[in-house]
Design an enzyme around this catalytic site. Sequence first.
Site, short mmCIF file in Angstrom:
data_model
loop_
_atom_site.label_atom_id
_atom_site.label_comp_id
_atom_site.label_asym_id
_atom_site.label_seq_id
_atom_site.Cartn_x
_atom_site.Cartn_y
_atom_site.Cartn_z
N ASN A 139 0.83 -1.21 0.00
CA ASN A 139 0.00 0.00 0.00
C ASN A 139 0.86 1.26 0.00
O ASN A 139 0.57 2.22 -0.72
CB ASN A 139 -0.95 0.00 1.21
CG ASN A 139 -2.16 -0.86 0.97
OD1 ASN A 139 -3.08 -0.48 0.24
ND2 ASN A 139 -2.17 -2.05 1.56
N ASN A 168 -6.24 4.68 8.92
CA ASN A 168 -5.79 3.29 8.80
C ASN A 168 -6.60 2.59 7.72
O ASN A 168 -7.71 3.01 7.40
CB ASN A 168 -5.99 2.58 10.14
CG ASN A 168 -5.52 1.13 10.11
OD1 ASN A 168 -4.44 0.83 9.59
ND2 ASN A 168 -6.32 0.23 10.66
N HIS A 205 -8.05 -1.31 6.75
CA HIS A 205 -8.31 -2.63 7.33
C HIS A 205 -8.90 -3.53 6.24
O HIS A 205 -9.78 -3.09 5.51
CB HIS A 205 -9.28 -2.50 8.51
CG HIS A 205 -9.49 -3.79 9.23
ND1 HIS A 205 -8.57 -4.29 10.14
CD2 HIS A 205 -10.48 -4.70 9.14
CE1 HIS A 205 -9.02 -5.45 10.59
NE2 HIS A 205 -10.17 -5.73 10.01
C1 GAR Z 1 -3.09 -4.58 4.34
O1 GAR Z 1 -3.89 -5.55 3.71
C2 GAR Z 1 -3.87 -3.91 5.44
O2 GAR Z 1 -5.24 -3.84 5.19
C3 GAR Z 1 -3.57 -4.81 6.59
O3 GAR Z 1 -2.22 -5.13 6.47
C4 GAR Z 1 -1.92 -5.23 5.07
C5 GAR Z 1 -0.60 -4.56 4.80
O4 GAR Z 1 -0.18 -4.88 3.50
N1 GAR Z 1 -3.84 -4.15 7.85
C6 GAR Z 1 -4.45 -4.75 8.86
O5 GAR Z 1 -4.76 -5.92 8.83
C7 GAR Z 1 -4.74 -3.85 10.05
N2 GAR Z 1 -5.57 -4.50 11.01
P1 GAR Z 1 1.01 -4.09 2.82
O6 GAR Z 1 2.19 -4.09 3.79
O7 GAR Z 1 1.34 -4.89 1.59
O8 GAR Z 1 0.53 -2.71 2.51
#
Ligand code: GAR
Length: 190
Positions: free
Chosen positions: A15, A103, A105
Amino acid sequence: MKKRIAIIASGSGSNAQKIMEHFKYHDQAEVALILSNNSDAYVLQRADNFEVPTHVFDRHTFYQTDEITDLLTRLQIDLVVLAGFLWLVPKNLLDKYPNKIINIHPALLPAYGGKGMYGDRVHQAVLDAGEQESGITIHFVNEHFDEGEIIYQARFRIEPGDSLEVIRFKGQQLEHQHYPKVIEGLLKKM
Ligand code: GAR
């Protein structure tokens, strides 16, 4: 002056990557800093590739000192974006950035949120419950896990036979598509 974004991430940072791509040539906002609590996180490599400065912190610094709040203030950060960061945000930081910490989620909050619900654990719970849809939620951060005001949600259908990997992929696609645009929309209002 451009609006300045700080991203806090603990892991891969896909992200963060999309957000840095989106704002690389943007005339009104820029990613000014990537922070991580994990010195091995791949997100730090991604930041280097975009020549975005990085800062690594530990639990003591985050919860027992004003170091991070002071750093964000000194760098004139306007918006703090959590992208795969799992710690609660301390009060000193929340107070300094009211409604300016967001954030993402990987589910449709308020369902499938709360402490310990992150990444594949969320997708597995959705799969186990036999849901026919899931999605993503972008929300303001408060002192509780996944409970701040919802800013944006997007949904996808879960087809019979979809595996955890398929659900993860569908969710990631939505995250990458929407998070940069939601950030842009918020910054325009600031
Ligand atoms: C994402 O899918 C985000 O939604 C999740 O961590 C991932 C990070 O991916 N966050 C949570 O689960 C928060 N509770 P990334 O490092 O590839 O961006």
